[in-house]
Design a protein around this motif. Structure first.
Motif, PDB file in Angstrom:
ATOM      1  N   SER A   4      -6.128 -20.128  -0.781  1.00 21.94           N
ATOM      2  CA  SER A   4      -5.360 -18.898  -0.569  1.00 21.94           C
ATOM      3  C   SER A   4      -3.894 -19.309  -0.417  1.00 21.94           C
ATOM      4  O   SER A   4      -3.602 -20.265   0.320  1.00 21.94           O
ATOM      5  CB  SER A   4      -5.861 -18.213   0.709  1.00 21.94           C
ATOM      6  N   THR A   5      -3.009 -18.606  -1.086  1.00 24.61           N
ATOM      7  CA  THR A   5      -1.583 -18.976  -0.966  1.00 24.61           C
ATOM      8  C   THR A   5      -1.114 -18.832   0.485  1.00 24.61           C
ATOM      9  O   THR A   5      -0.228 -19.563   0.927  1.00 24.61           O
ATOM     10  CB  THR A   5      -0.694 -18.122  -1.899  1.00 24.61           C
ATOM     11  N   GLN A  36      -6.723 -18.168  -7.135  1.00 25.81           N
ATOM     12  CA  GLN A  36      -7.163 -18.460  -5.770  1.00 25.81           C
ATOM     13  C   GLN A  36      -8.688 -18.486  -5.734  1.00 25.81           C
ATOM     14  O   GLN A  36      -9.341 -17.630  -6.339  1.00 25.81           O
ATOM     15  CB  GLN A  36      -6.686 -17.383  -4.792  1.00 25.81           C
ATOM     16  N   ARG A  53      -7.781 -13.596  -0.018  1.00 27.18           N
ATOM     17  CA  ARG A  53      -8.365 -12.668   0.962  1.00 27.18           C
ATOM     18  C   ARG A  53      -7.463 -11.481   1.259  1.00 27.18           C
ATOM     19  O   ARG A  53      -6.247 -11.538   1.118  1.00 27.18           O
ATOM     20  CB  ARG A  53      -8.714 -13.399   2.249  1.00 27.18           C
ATOM     21  N   GLY A  54      -8.112 -10.413   1.673  1.00 33.31           N
ATOM     22  CA  GLY A  54      -7.411  -9.235   2.142  1.00 33.31           C
ATOM     23  C   GLY A  54      -7.518  -9.204   3.660  1.00 33.31           C
ATOM     24  O   GLY A  54      -7.745 -10.232   4.292  1.00 33.31           O
ATOM     25  N   ARG A  55      -7.395  -8.007   4.237  1.00 34.34           N
ATOM     26  CA  ARG A  55      -7.527  -7.910   5.688  1.00 34.34           C
ATOM     27  C   ARG A  55      -8.998  -7.995   6.082  1.00 34.34           C
ATOM     28  O   ARG A  55      -9.880  -7.799   5.255  1.00 34.34           O
ATOM     29  CB  ARG A  55      -6.917  -6.580   6.172  1.00 34.34           C
ATOM     30  N   ARG A  71     -11.832  -9.595   3.967  1.00 34.14           N
ATOM     31  CA  ARG A  71     -12.279  -9.094   2.669  1.00 34.14           C
ATOM     32  C   ARG A  71     -11.733  -9.977   1.545  1.00 34.14           C
ATOM     33  O   ARG A  71     -10.687 -10.597   1.704  1.00 34.14           O
ATOM     34  CB  ARG A  71     -11.819  -7.649   2.473  1.00 34.14           C
ATOM     35  N   ALA A  72     -12.457 -10.004   0.409  1.00 37.33           N
ATOM     36  CA  ALA A  72     -12.044 -10.890  -0.688  1.00 37.33           C
ATOM     37  C   ALA A  72     -10.987 -10.212  -1.564  1.00 37.33           C
ATOM     38  O   ALA A  72     -11.006  -8.990  -1.739  1.00 37.33           O
ATOM     39  CB  ALA A  72     -13.259 -11.248  -1.526  1.00 37.33           C
ATOM     40  N   TRP A  73     -10.078 -11.024  -2.117  1.00 36.52           N
ATOM     41  CA  TRP A  73      -9.089 -10.522  -3.083  1.00 36.52           C
ATOM     42  C   TRP A  73      -9.380 -11.154  -4.426  1.00 36.52           C
ATOM     43  O   TRP A  73      -9.353 -12.377  -4.576  1.00 36.52           O
ATOM     44  CB  TRP A  73      -7.660 -10.863  -2.637  1.00 36.52           C
ATOM     45  N   PHE A  74      -9.692 -10.339  -5.419  1.00 32.86           N
ATOM     46  CA  PHE A  74     -10.018 -10.797  -6.768  1.00 32.86           C
ATOM     47  C   PHE A  74      -8.795 -11.523  -7.363  1.00 32.86           C
ATOM     48  O   PHE A  74      -7.738 -10.919  -7.538  1.00 32.86           O
ATOM     49  CB  PHE A  74     -10.403  -9.563  -7.596  1.00 32.86           C
ATOM     50  N   ASN A  82      -0.798  -0.944   3.557  1.00 30.25           N
ATOM     51  CA  ASN A  82      -0.471  -2.193   2.860  1.00 30.25           C
ATOM     52  C   ASN A  82      -0.820  -2.214   1.384  1.00 30.25           C
ATOM     53  O   ASN A  82      -1.027  -3.278   0.823  1.00 30.25           O
ATOM     54  CB  ASN A  82      -1.180  -3.375   3.563  1.00 30.25           C
ATOM     55  N   LYS A 137      -5.232   0.923  -6.812  1.00 34.92           N
ATOM     56  CA  LYS A 137      -4.487  -0.174  -6.183  1.00 34.92           C
ATOM     57  C   LYS A 137      -4.034  -1.190  -7.230  1.00 34.92           C
ATOM     58  O   LYS A 137      -4.853  -1.777  -7.930  1.00 34.92           O
ATOM     59  CB  LYS A 137      -5.435  -0.817  -5.162  1.00 34.92           C
ATOM     60  N   ASN A 187      -1.634  -7.107  -9.493  1.00 37.57           N
ATOM     61  CA  ASN A 187      -2.384  -7.167 -10.754  1.00 37.57           C
ATOM     62  C   ASN A 187      -1.453  -6.927 -11.926  1.00 37.57           C
ATOM     63  O   ASN A 187      -0.890  -5.832 -12.050  1.00 37.57           O
ATOM     64  CB  ASN A 187      -3.492  -6.109 -10.756  1.00 37.57           C
TER      65      ASN A 187
HETATM   66  C1  BT5 Z   1      -5.233  -6.295   0.851  1.00 34.58           C
HETATM   67  O1  BT5 Z   1      -6.306  -6.309   1.705  1.00 34.58           O
HETATM   68  O2  BT5 Z   1      -4.969  -5.410   0.078  1.00 34.58           O
HETATM   69  C2  BT5 Z   1      -4.373  -7.544   0.915  1.00 34.58           C
HETATM   70  C3  BT5 Z   1      -4.522  -8.419  -0.303  1.00 34.58           C
HETATM   71  C4  BT5 Z   1      -3.579  -9.589  -0.259  1.00 34.58           C
HETATM   72  C5  BT5 Z   1      -3.825 -10.560  -1.362  1.00 34.58           C
HETATM   73  C6  BT5 Z   1      -2.764 -11.637  -1.399  1.00 34.58           C
HETATM   74  S1  BT5 Z   1      -2.894 -12.649  -2.813  1.00 34.58           S
HETATM   75  C7  BT5 Z   1      -1.758 -13.756  -2.172  1.00 34.58           C
HETATM   76  C8  BT5 Z   1      -2.099 -13.900  -0.691  1.00 34.58           C
HETATM   77  N1  BT5 Z   1      -3.119 -14.896  -0.478  1.00 34.58           N
HETATM   78  C9  BT5 Z   1      -4.245 -14.359  -0.009  1.00 34.58           C
HETATM   79  O3  BT5 Z   1      -5.299 -14.987   0.235  1.00 34.58           O
HETATM   80  N2  BT5 Z   1      -4.096 -13.030   0.155  1.00 34.58           N
HETATM   81  C10 BT5 Z   1      -2.765 -12.608  -0.217  1.00 34.58           C
HETATM   82  P1  BT5 Z   1      -7.279  -5.062   1.999  1.00 34.58           P
HETATM   83  O4  BT5 Z   1      -6.482  -3.848   2.340  1.00 34.58           O
HETATM   84  O5  BT5 Z   1      -8.244  -5.576   2.994  1.00 34.58           O
HETATM   85  O6  BT5 Z   1      -7.972  -4.776   0.619  1.00 34.58           O
HETATM   86  C11 BT5 Z   1      -9.002  -5.575   0.142  1.00 34.58           C
HETATM   87  C12 BT5 Z   1      -9.844  -4.699  -0.787  1.00 34.58           C
HETATM   88  O7  BT5 Z   1      -9.136  -4.434  -1.999  1.00 34.58           O
HETATM   89  C13 BT5 Z   1     -11.149  -5.380  -1.236  1.00 34.58           C
HETATM   90  O8  BT5 Z   1     -12.183  -5.146  -0.300  1.00 34.58           O
HETATM   91  C14 BT5 Z   1     -11.413  -4.681  -2.585  1.00 34.58           C
HETATM   92  O9  BT5 Z   1     -12.003  -3.411  -2.403  1.00 34.58           O
HETATM   93  C15 BT5 Z   1     -10.020  -4.438  -3.120  1.00 34.58           C
HETATM   94  N3  BT5 Z   1      -9.566  -5.508  -4.032  1.00 34.58           N
HETATM   95  C16 BT5 Z   1      -9.920  -6.813  -4.067  1.00 34.58           C
HETATM   96  N4  BT5 Z   1      -9.254  -7.477  -5.023  1.00 34.58           N
HETATM   97  C17 BT5 Z   1      -8.467  -6.560  -5.635  1.00 34.58           C
HETATM   98  C18 BT5 Z   1      -7.533  -6.625  -6.686  1.00 34.58           C
HETATM   99  N5  BT5 Z   1      -7.226  -7.761  -7.328  1.00 34.58           N
HETATM  100  N6  BT5 Z   1      -6.894  -5.469  -7.031  1.00 34.58           N
HETATM  101  C19 BT5 Z   1      -7.145  -4.295  -6.407  1.00 34.58           C
HETATM  102  N7  BT5 Z   1      -8.029  -4.181  -5.390  1.00 34.58           N
HETATM  103  C20 BT5 Z   1      -8.668  -5.298  -4.999  1.00 34.58           C
END
Ligand code: BT5
Length: 238
Positions: A17-18, A41, A45-47, A50-53, A101, A109, A130
Motif C-alpha cells: 500500500s502506498t 498495490q 486499502r480503504g477505510r 476495506r480493500a481498494w482495487f 472521502n 466513485k 481510476n
Molecule cells: C476509500 O475507502 O475510498 C479510500 C481509498 C483510498 C485508496 C488509496 S490508493 C493509494 C493509498 N494507498 C492505499 O492503500 N489506500 C490509498 P472507503 O470509503 O472505505 O471505500 C472502499 C470501498 O470502495 C470498497 O469497499 C469498494 O466498495 C469500493 N472500491 C474499492 N476499490 C475501488 C476502486 N478502485 N474504485 C471505486 N471504488 C472502489
C-alpha cells in the motif's frame, strides 16, 4: 502564511500500500513533501480495512507525507478531493465530492481518499484515482459503484500528467486556511441537501444532510434534532 511545499516523488512498480511505504519512509526520516506513487498495490486499502482495487498499468495510487498545521489536519481529505476535482477538470471531466472521502461522477466513485493520522503531526494522505480502467475490468462487486476517466471521458489519460496536475492543485489548496477549504468543499459536495443514511460503528442515523461546519463535520437534521458527524459511511437515500 505557510511556506510552499516542494515535492519529492518516489515511484514504485508494485507495493503493498502506498500509505504503508510513505509511513515507512517517514520513520526512516523523510519529511513533508514526499510523494509515493505506485503502478499497482497488492494490499491497497480503504477505510475500516476495506480493500481498494489496484490493478497494474491503469490507475493512480499515491500517498503524500504531510505535517499540517493542527487546525488543518481534519480538512486534508477535502484538500485531496478538491485537487482531484481540479485535475480532472483540467482534462475535461467534471467531478464532485461525496462526504467524507469520495470523488464521484453521477453517484459513481472515481476516486477514494484515505488520510491516516500517525501521531506527532504526521499525516499520510492516500489517494486512489481510476484513470484507464474499463467497465469490464472492474470486479463484479464494485462494477455498479465505480467509474473511471476512460469510462466517463471515453478516452485514455496519461497518468503522469494527471499526477503532476493533481500535485500542483494540491499545493494551492494546502496553503489556504482550513475554513476556505471547507467552504469550497461544501460547494462541490453532492451530499448536502440530500436525505442520507449514515452508518456509524454501532448504529445508523437517517435525516437530511443540511450543512458542514467549519471543521468539515456533517450536520444532519434528524427527527430527534441536529446531529454532528465527523466520519461515517453515507448512503444517499434519494
Ligand atoms: C476509500 O475507502 O475510498 C479510500 C481509498 C483510498 C485508496 C488509496 S490508493 C493509494 C493509498 N494507498 C492505499 O492503500 N489506500 C490509498 P472507503 O470509503 O472505505 O471505500 C472502499 C470501498 O470502495 C470498497 O469497499 C469498494 O466498495 C469500493 N472500491 C474499492 N476499490 C475501488 C476502486 N478502485 N474504485 C471505486 N471504488 C472502489
Amino acid at each position: 502564511m505557510r511556506h510552499e511545499i516542494s515535492w519529492r516523488i518516489e515511484r514504485y512498480d508494485e507495493v503493498s500500500s502506498t500509505n504503508d511505504i510513505a509511513y515507512e519512509r517517514a520513520l526512516a526520516g523523510e519529511t513533508e513533501g514526499l510523494v509515493v506513487v505506485a503502478d499497482s498495490q497488492t494490499k491497497g486499502r480503504g477505510r475500516l480495512g476495506r480493500a481498494w482495487f489496484s490493478p497494474a498499468g491503469k490507475n493512480i495510487y499515491l500517498s503524500i507525507l504531510l505535517k499540517p498545521d493542527e487546525e488543518k489536519v481534519g480538512v486534508i481529505p477535502f484538500v485531496c478531493g478538491l485537487a482531484t476535482n481540479d485535475a480532472f477538470k483540467k482534462f475535461g471531466l467534471e467531478t464532485k465530492l461525496k462526504w467524507p472521502n469520495d470523488v464521484v461522477v453521477n453517484e459513481k466513485k472515481i476516486g477514494g481518499i484515505l488520510c491516516e493520522y500517525r501521531g506527532e503531526g504526521l499525516v499520510i494522505a492516500g489517494i486512489g484515482v481510476n484513470i484507464n480502467t474499463s467497465e469490464s475490468e472492474f470486479p463484479e462487486d464494485i462494477k455498479s459503484l465505480a467509474t473511471s476517466y476512460l469510462i466517463e471521458a471515453k478516452r485514455e489519460l496519461n497518468r503522469d500528467e494527471f499526477v503532476e496536475s493533481f500535485l500542483t492543485f494540491f499545493k494551492l489548496w494546502y496553503i489556504k486556511p482550513h475554513f476556505e477549504v471547507v467552504k469550497e468543499a461544501k460547494r462541490r459536495c453532492v451530499t448536502l441537501k440530500r436525505r442520507v443514511k449514515v452508518l456509524l460503528s454501532t448504529c445508523a442515523i437517517e435525516g437530511v444532510a443540511c450543512d458542514m461546519d467549519e471543521k468539515g463535520a456533517l450536520l444532519i437534521q434528524t427527527n430527534a434534532g441536529l446531529v454532528r458527524i465527523e466520519t461515517g459511511d453515507v448512503i444517499h437515500v434519494r
